[in-house]
Design an enzyme around this catalytic site. Structure first.
Site: not given
Ligand SMILES: NC(=O)CC[C@H](N)C(=O)O
Length: 212
Positions: A102, A194, A196
């Site tokens: 992410c 994610h 995790e």
């Molecule tokens: N759950 C996440 O890690 C979201 C990331 C988020 N969109 C960002 O710009 O960091």
């Protein structure tokens, strides 16, 4: 998890004890959840908060690195403030097995479509990422994905989408609908989701398979 930070007072880092040591970038976001999954696989997890945390007392590096989810613009700003960006980039380019999830995927990307003001990335994976492609937090979802890594139970939270894979060496590993949500190049793995939070160890096992 052993916190590799004397200020945290939770003990010395567990380097060179046989089991692989996985550093989790510990500036913001889902640090504890990744560390728990690493330890469920009988590896050590240490928190990386300053350049010295990447290296053990005997000079040994961590064996692998995880860049967790969170808010990528905050992690980017803190990483540069603590001087972690260049050492991380150097070690990953030198072959340190690395997983970014992410926000961690965003940090790995060479190009961002909609960065926050002043936001930079480590520029490691030759991909273009749309930072909040899957919409606001309320549109978050859980799904089971059939991927090149195997079946993965994934949670998407304001997830980034990989809008293009620009380098021939970077392999597309996972889709969510039509969207690319997982890539791999050498020993570097990136995922929009994610694993995790759903306690899916597929990517962590893949990361550990690159160690040694
Ligand atoms: N759950 C996440 O890690 C979201 C990331 C988020 N969109 C960002 O710009 O960091």
């Amino acid at each position: 998890m052993v916190i590799a930070d004397s200020q945290a007072g939770i003990g010395a880092p567990a380097f060179s004890t046989g089991a692989p040591t996985v550093g989790v970038l510990g500036l913001q976001g889902g640090v504890r959840e990744h560390a728990d999954l690493v330890e469920s696989l009988d590896a050590h997890a240490v928190q990386i908060r300053k350049p010295a945390d990447l290296v053990g007392p005997d000079g040994a590096r961590v064996d692998a690195l995880i860049l967790p989810g969170g808010e990528s613009s905050v992690i980017d700003r803190l990483a540069r403030m603590f001087g972690l960006d260049a050492p991380i980039r150097e070690q990953v380019e030198a072959g340190l097995p690395t997983l970014g999830t992410c926000a961690g995927l965003i940090l790995l990307a060479k190009r961002l479509e909609n960065p926050a003001p002043g936001q930079q990335t480590l520029g490691i994976l030759d991909i273009t990422v749309n930072r909040n492609a899957f919409g606001p937090q309320v549109e978050s979802a859980e799904a089971t994905l059939g991927t090149e890594w195997g079946e993965i139970r994934a949670a998407f939270i304001r997830a980034p989408q990989i809008v293009s894979v620009d380098g021939a060496e970077t392999r597309v590993m996972a889709h969510y609908g039509d969207a690319i949500v997982g890539v791999e190049r050498g020993k570097v793995l990136g995922a929009s989701f994610h694993p995790e939070l759903t306690r899916d160890t597929t990517l962590h096992q893949r990361l550990l398979s690159f160690v040694g």
